[in-house]
Enzyme design. Structure first.
Site, PDB file in Angstrom:
ATOM      1  N   LYS A 264       0.812  -1.229   0.000  1.00 43.41           N
ATOM      2  CA  LYS A 264       0.000   0.000   0.000  1.00 43.41           C
ATOM      3  C   LYS A 264       0.844   1.277   0.000  1.00 43.41           C
ATOM      4  O   LYS A 264       0.454   2.277  -0.596  1.00 43.41           O
ATOM      5  CB  LYS A 264      -0.954   0.005   1.201  1.00 43.41           C
ATOM      6  CG  LYS A 264      -2.063  -1.040   1.093  1.00 43.41           C
ATOM      7  CD  LYS A 264      -3.040  -0.939   2.249  1.00 43.41           C
ATOM      8  CE  LYS A 264      -4.015  -2.105   2.218  1.00 43.41           C
ATOM      9  NZ  LYS A 264      -5.024  -2.024   3.283  1.00 43.41           N
TER      10      LYS A 264
ATOM     11  N   GLY B  31       0.122   1.083   9.540  1.00 45.53           N
ATOM     12  CA  GLY B  31      -0.630   1.513   8.369  1.00 45.53           C
ATOM     13  C   GLY B  31      -2.128   1.331   8.511  1.00 45.53           C
ATOM     14  O   GLY B  31      -2.903   2.193   8.073  1.00 45.53           O
TER      15      GLY B  31
ATOM     16  N   ASP C  80     -10.198   2.273   2.702  1.00 42.89           N
ATOM     17  CA  ASP C  80     -10.272   1.479   3.936  1.00 42.89           C
ATOM     18  C   ASP C  80     -11.044   2.205   5.049  1.00 42.89           C
ATOM     19  O   ASP C  80     -11.871   1.613   5.742  1.00 42.89           O
ATOM     20  CB  ASP C  80      -8.862   1.144   4.443  1.00 42.89           C
ATOM     21  CG  ASP C  80      -8.181   0.087   3.594  1.00 42.89           C
ATOM     22  OD1 ASP C  80      -8.885  -0.782   3.046  1.00 42.89           O
ATOM     23  OD2 ASP C  80      -6.946   0.126   3.484  1.00 42.89           O
TER      24      ASP C  80
END
Ligand code: ATR
Length: 275
Positions: A66, A131, A103
């Site tokens: 990511k 993260g 997310d």
């Protein structure tokens, strides 16, 4: 022409994203193909470029890429900038890449829309400062909780992460032992502990009456954190399946311009009815 999408990660074989997006496409009548790509740790950028050169229209990006996807994107949404990570790449008409992060909105939609949890005014404990926690921090603060405490094994990282959102709401960073004696209405697990079947060392008695717990990961069996919540008397203990489907739906929307109905897909996955 069938539009091509994929999820890229390493490992990737376990990913349920292809099933979820196939279910969305059946629902909306969109003609898409959606594959899994095992990304190479040495040449993630090359994998992405090949996919784009082959006509790919968009990628979901998962662990451990990511941050690399963030760096690779030619332009980024505000929420990707805030998260410092990209889980959705959109191939623009000129083949440049736009990075976004769905997310956080996935977690908030699952909590607020699907389960009707009132984040406004709630005392929230967010466990973890990596993260995963960073990706949901600002979307959670956007719902105006009364307090948002980041609790992490390494206290300094919690303090550091909290500082990145200072001024956006009542956020503070703490080490786990410092949480003793405090009570929360919602505890969200954003640590990687569960991936190894472990549990963060959260002090007992940190759940207020009627508190909920939410694990950002999911499993076919209740996760260690979900079991912990139930043992502590949580009113509701949720795993991250709903968040997974909601973040996928937001990616689908970014690519296709239509927002699928997530409820039936979550239900079918829960009952094991999506192959
Ligand atoms: P991710 O990007 O998935 O969040 P990460 O950046 O490696 O992964 O962060 C992992 C997080 O899980 C960190 O907050 C880590 O705590 P530390 O900062 O103290 O390392 C947390 N974590 C991992 N294993 C843990 C465990 N057994 N107990 C408590 N916290 C744990």
């Amino acid at each position: 022409m069938t539009d091509r999408y994929a999820v890229i990660g390493n490992p990737i074989a376990h990913s349920r994203s292809p099933l979820i997006h196939a279910a969305f496409a059946r629902q909306t009548g969109d003609d898409i193909a959606y594959d899994r790509i095992l990304g190479s740790r040495e040449d993630f950028a090359g994998d992405v470029r090949r996919f784009v050169a082959d006509g790919g229209r968009g990628l979901n990006v998962t662990v451990p890429f990511k941050e690399e996807a963030f760096a690779l994107a030619d332009e980024r949404s505000a929420r990707a900038e805030a998260a410092g990570a990209v889980n959705t790449l959109i191939v623009l008409d000129d083949r440049r890449l736009r990075g976004d992060n769905t997310d956080g909105v996935g977690l908030v939609r699952d909590l607020c829309c699907n389960h009707r949890f009132m984040l406004a005014g709630a005392r929230v404990l967010l466990l973890g400062a990596g993260g995963a926690a960073r990706g949901v921090l600002r979307p959670l603060l956007g719902e105006r909780p009364a307090a948002l405490v980041i609790g992490n094994r390494t206290a300094a990282k919690a303090v550091e992460l909290a500082a990145t959102a200072a001024g956006l709401g009542p956020v503070e960073g703490r080490g786990l032992p410092e949480l003793a004696g405090r009570r929360f209405d919602l505890v969200v697990n954003g640590t990687a502990a569960g991936l190894r079947g472990e549990l963060p060392a959260i002090p007992d008695d940190c759940l207020a009456d009627g508190a909920w717990v939410y694990d950002m990961v999911y499993g076919t069996e209740p996760t260690a954190f979900v079991r912990w919540g139930l043992a502590q008397g949580a009113a509701k203990a949720l795993d991250g399946l709903g968040m997974l489907v909601e973040q996928a739906a937001e990616s689908f929307y970014l690519w296709r311009g239509v927002h699928p109905d997530t409820g039936p897909v979550i239900e079918a996955l829960r009952r094991g009815q999506i192959p």
